[in-house]
Motif scaffolding. Structure first.
Motif, PDB file in Angstrom:
ATOM      1  N   UNK A  57       9.645  50.494 -40.925  1.00  0.00           N
ATOM      2  CA  UNK A  57       9.148  51.581 -41.771  1.00  0.00           C
ATOM      3  C   UNK A  57       9.744  52.913 -41.337  1.00  0.00           C
ATOM      4  N   UNK A  58       9.855  53.117 -40.027  1.00  0.00           N
ATOM      5  CA  UNK A  58      10.511  54.327 -39.542  1.00  0.00           C
ATOM      6  C   UNK A  58      11.980  54.365 -39.920  1.00  0.00           C
ATOM      7  N   UNK A 100      16.112  41.268 -31.825  1.00  0.00           N
ATOM      8  CA  UNK A 100      15.719  42.548 -32.406  1.00  0.00           C
ATOM      9  C   UNK A 100      14.274  42.641 -32.836  1.00  0.00           C
ATOM     10  N   UNK A 101      13.426  41.737 -32.353  1.00  0.00           N
ATOM     11  CA  UNK A 101      12.011  41.757 -32.733  1.00  0.00           C
ATOM     12  C   UNK A 101      11.166  42.340 -31.606  1.00  0.00           C
ATOM     13  N   UNK A 102      11.074  41.639 -30.477  1.00  0.00           N
ATOM     14  CA  UNK A 102      10.219  42.128 -29.391  1.00  0.00           C
ATOM     15  C   UNK A 102      10.738  43.431 -28.782  1.00  0.00           C
ATOM     16  N   UNK A 103      12.027  43.722 -28.966  1.00  0.00           N
ATOM     17  CA  UNK A 103      12.551  45.019 -28.521  1.00  0.00           C
ATOM     18  C   UNK A 103      11.785  46.168 -29.170  1.00  0.00           C
ATOM     19  N   UNK A 104      11.234  45.935 -30.367  1.00  0.00           N
ATOM     20  CA  UNK A 104      10.515  46.995 -31.073  1.00  0.00           C
ATOM     21  C   UNK A 104       9.243  47.404 -30.343  1.00  0.00           C
ATOM     22  N   UNK A 155       5.049  45.567 -34.433  1.00  0.00           N
ATOM     23  CA  UNK A 155       5.981  46.620 -34.014  1.00  0.00           C
ATOM     24  C   UNK A 155       7.291  46.533 -34.784  1.00  0.00           C
ATOM     25  N   UNK A 156       7.695  45.318 -35.143  1.00  0.00           N
ATOM     26  CA  UNK A 156       8.901  45.167 -35.972  1.00  0.00           C
ATOM     27  C   UNK A 156       8.696  45.880 -37.306  1.00  0.00           C
ATOM     28  N   UNK A 215      10.339  38.426 -44.919  1.00  0.00           N
ATOM     29  CA  UNK A 215      10.175  39.824 -45.329  1.00  0.00           C
ATOM     30  C   UNK A 215      10.804  40.833 -44.372  1.00  0.00           C
ATOM     31  N   UNK A 216      10.678  40.581 -43.074  1.00  0.00           N
ATOM     32  CA  UNK A 216      11.099  41.571 -42.080  1.00  0.00           C
ATOM     33  C   UNK A 216      12.482  41.281 -41.520  1.00  0.00           C
TER      34      UNK A 216
END
Length: 270
Positions: A107-108, A232-236, A101-102, A54-55
């Motif tokens: 969403x933002x 690009x996941x934990x960077x969020x 956070x991802x 999904x993400x």
């Protein structure tokens, strides 16, 4: 709406109209664990979003291990989760807020303003003795045309330009991966040259609670740092921390796994 909400706040607003709770639990390397854990017990009313289904979109030659969903995929996800323009979306996980956070960031990126991460995640909810349920809700599908804010992301070429200009580039991975001492996932150890290291978990305490903004990343509010991790996941997590501290940062979505997909790109160790 704040970017972080407490267990107390969520418990008091659990049945509010327009509230959408999303369970984002996911374990890298064992893709089924997150959903199975969700089925065994989740915050009442929570729907589930899977990091890889999904993400993220399907990985290719470039773009990293967890490429961003395209606009059509992201709009479909938002509508399937029952999110509309007036929804207050609360995301949580049990992975120090990484997956939540991802979703918060996506969403933002899609233009949705009212979204937050649950401080302490599922462990904090359990710690307060609050109930879980196993019922899987079926939200009513919404109609929510979105528009992606491309100003929030940078490309591999933008990173190269930032290197030349001396702009701040932040590697969000663990120090040993940044240094190139350990690399459990990607083919080449090391980091993008000129990047500095700020481990994403430094934003949280051992019990998965978020630290006050003053205890987090020390970057001047006038800067626009570029933030990356492995995919690009934990960077969020760092991006949320920056936003809480009033710093406007940008994500390199493909991150290190995209950078090393180009043979000509150099990496640095130590």
């Amino acid at each position: 709406m704040k970017n972080l909400v407490s267990v107390k706040w969520l418990s008091e607003h659990l049945y509010d109209d327009q509230l959408v709770i999303v369970d984002c639990q996911f374990v890298l390397g064992d893709a089924e664990v997150g959903y199975q854990t969700y089925l065994e017990g989740h915050i009442p009313g929570a729907v589930y979003a899977d990091l890889e289904k999904d993400l993220s979109s399907e990985p290719g030659e470039h773009g990293g291990r967890h490429p961003l969903p395209d606009q059509e995929q992201l709009q479909d996800l938002i509508e399937r989760l029952g999110i509309d323009p007036d929804s207050k979306v609360i995301a949580y996980d049990s992975q120090y807020g990484a997956m939540a956070s991802r979703l918060w960031w996506l969403l933002g990126f899609a233009g949705h303003k009212q979204r937050a991460v649950l401080d302490g995640g599922l462990e904090a909810w359990r710690g307060e003795g609050l109930k879980l349920e196993t019922k899987v809700p079926t939200p009513n599908k919404t109609h929510y045309p979105i528009s992606l804010d491309k100003s929030m992301i940078v490309s591999v070429n933008d990173v190269k330009k930032a290197q030349a200009e001396g702009r701040t580039i932040i590697d969000s991975r663990a120090p040993e991966r940044y240094a190139g001492d350990v690399e459990p996932i990607d083919a080449k150890p090391g980091h993008i040259p000129e990047a500095v290291n700020y481990f994403w978990k430094n934003n949280l305490t051992e019990d998965q609670k978020w630290k006050d903004p003053g205890e987090r990343v020390g970057v001047d509010s006038g800067e626009e740092p570029i933030v990356y991790c492995g995919s690009g996941v934990t960077a969020c997590v760092n991006l949320l921390a920056f936003q809480e501290a009033g710093v406007h940062a940008k994500l390199y979505p493909g991150s290190y796994s995209d950078w090393i997909s180009y043979n000509e790109n150099e990496v640095k160790s130590k």
